[in-house]
Scaffold this active site. Structure first.
Site, PDB file in Angstrom:
ATOM      1  N   SER A   1       3.586  -9.545   1.879  1.00  0.00           N
ATOM      2  CA  SER A   1       4.077 -10.370   2.992  1.00  0.00           C
ATOM      3  C   SER A   1       2.911 -11.070   3.681  1.00  0.00           C
ATOM      4  CB  SER A   1       4.845  -9.505   3.996  1.00  0.00           C
ATOM      5  OG  SER A   1       4.093  -8.367   4.359  1.00  0.00           O
TER       6      SER A   1
ATOM      7  N   ASP B   1       0.038  -3.388  -2.142  1.00  0.00           N
ATOM      8  CA  ASP B   1       1.192  -4.019  -2.798  1.00  0.00           C
ATOM      9  C   ASP B   1       0.731  -4.770  -4.050  1.00  0.00           C
ATOM     10  OD1 ASP B   1       3.897  -4.269  -2.642  1.00  0.00           O
ATOM     11  OD2 ASP B   1       3.904  -5.746  -1.022  1.00  0.00           O
TER      12      ASP B   1
ATOM     13  N   GLU C   1       7.978  -3.966  -6.974  1.00  0.00           N
ATOM     14  CA  GLU C   1       9.413  -4.205  -6.806  1.00  0.00           C
ATOM     15  C   GLU C   1      10.148  -4.054  -8.133  1.00  0.00           C
ATOM     16  OE1 GLU C   1       9.972  -8.021  -4.902  1.00  0.00           O
ATOM     17  OE2 GLU C   1       8.657  -7.486  -3.226  1.00  0.00           O
TER      18      GLU C   1
ATOM     19  N   GLU D   1      15.148  -2.077   0.989  1.00  0.00           N
ATOM     20  CA  GLU D   1      15.123  -3.186   1.960  1.00  0.00           C
ATOM     21  C   GLU D   1      16.485  -3.865   2.061  1.00  0.00           C
ATOM     22  OE1 GLU D   1      11.757  -5.794   1.561  1.00  0.00           O
ATOM     23  OE2 GLU D   1      12.498  -7.154   3.120  1.00  0.00           O
TER      24      GLU D   1
HETATM   25  O1  KIV Z   1       5.196  -6.923   1.721  1.00  0.00           O
HETATM   26  C1  KIV Z   1       5.794  -6.270   2.596  1.00  0.00           C
HETATM   27  O2  KIV Z   1       5.505  -6.361   3.805  1.00  0.00           O
HETATM   28  C2  KIV Z   1       6.845  -5.369   2.164  1.00  0.00           C
HETATM   29  C3  KIV Z   1       7.685  -4.753   3.240  1.00  0.00           C
HETATM   30  C4  KIV Z   1       8.742  -5.724   3.610  1.00  0.00           C
HETATM   31  C5  KIV Z   1       8.232  -3.436   2.841  1.00  0.00           C
HETATM   32  O3  KIV Z   1       7.024  -5.163   1.010  1.00  0.00           O
END
Ligand code: KIV
Length: 282
Positions: free
Chosen positions: A48, A86, A118, A185
């Site tokens: 994000s 992530d 994901e 989510e």
């Molecule tokens: O990238 C992010 O902030 C996320 C959250 C929405 C869990 O994956």
């Protein structure tokens, strides 16, 4: 007293004992130090950051290099907080080998505690390979921002009996593949409750209602920093944007009026400055 850094085993214990916990995002050193000082147990350096820090419309353009650039200062700033790195779009969907290589890079170059990616049933074989390779993996199902265009944008998922069942199957497939926890989510609360009851690893909910083990929010959203856009599931626990704009305006006002800087904010040592003599000077 500095808080104790949690481990994957602690999170499982929390779930088993019915104790809730919380996680939020950070993308830079200063924010990481602030979260580290709070009681929040987990920091996600989420992709994000593409939207929040880099101004993109989606998370899709974010690269592995972008992630590494942002995870490193967060790890430095939050030594007492469990940190998730992530995996961005395109860095794990080619093959299990690509996923393992990306996860190895993220972990070795940043020293984050786990990676997140994901996908549900479709990603389970890749996740199995990653876990077998010694990587700590957090799953992410429900509304998955990296592939949101395939289901018409950022929308609630699992709203029909069939799609709810499919989500529960995704959750079970991730658990069998070896994730130690999973983000869920934007799903109806009852669906998240069913997932929470059918899987044994912690469920970390964002827009997934109250029945999950952990609540997740983007820090800029929960502190009220990110302009006017506010998804339905975001509660603003502070209005930091207003505090910041007010502070900036006060700085501007006092600069114009001469009220700032007073001697308190100046170096007041008396220095005798010799006159400069020489050709062309007087
Ligand atoms: O990238 C992010 O902030 C996320 C959250 C929405 C869990 O994956």
């Amino acid at each position: 007293m500095a808080k104790k850094k949690m481990t994957i085993l602690d999170f499982q214990k929390f779930k088993d004992e019915g104790r809730k916990f919380a996680f939020c995002t950070a993308y830079d050193y200063t924010t990481a130090t602030i979260v580290d000082e709070s009681d929040v147990e987990i920091i996600l350096v989420g992709d994000s950051l593409g939207m929040i820090m880099l101004g993109y419309d989606t998370t899709v353009p974010v690269t592995v290099d972008d992630m590494i650039h942002h995870i490193k200062p967060v790890v430095k700033g939050a030594p007492n907080t469990f940190i998730i790195g992530d995996m961005p779009f395109g860095s794990y969907n080619v093959s299990p080998e690509q996923a393992i290589e990306t996860a190895n890079r993220l972990t070795k170059e940043t020293l984050c505690d786990c990676v997140k990616l994901e996908g549900g049933v479709n990603m389970a074989p890749t996740i199995r390979r990653m876990v077998d390779a010694g990587i700590n993996v957090m799953g992410h199902i429900g509304m998955t921002p990296q592939t949101a265009t395939s289901f018409g944008g950022f929308k609630v998922q699992g709203g029909t009996p069939e799609s709810a069942r499919k989500l529960i199957e995704d959750a079970k497939a991730l658990e069998r593949a070896g994730v130690f926890s999973m983000v869920v989510e934007c799903v109806p609360s009852v669906v998240a409750k069913a997932m929470q009851e059918e899987v044994h690893v912690p469920i970390l909910g964002i827009g997934a209602g109250p029945y999950v083990d952990c609540q997740v929010l983007v820090t800029q959203d929960l502190l009220g920093m990110y302009g006017d856009f506010k998804p339905k599931f975001v509660k603003q626990f502070a209005n930091v944007r207003k505090v910041m704009v007010d502070g900036l305006n006060k700085f501007h006002e006092e600069t114009l009026s001469g009220e700032f800087p007073t001697p308190e904010f100046s170096f007041n040592k008396a220095v005798e400055i010799p006159a400069v003599y020489g050709p062309g000077k007087n």
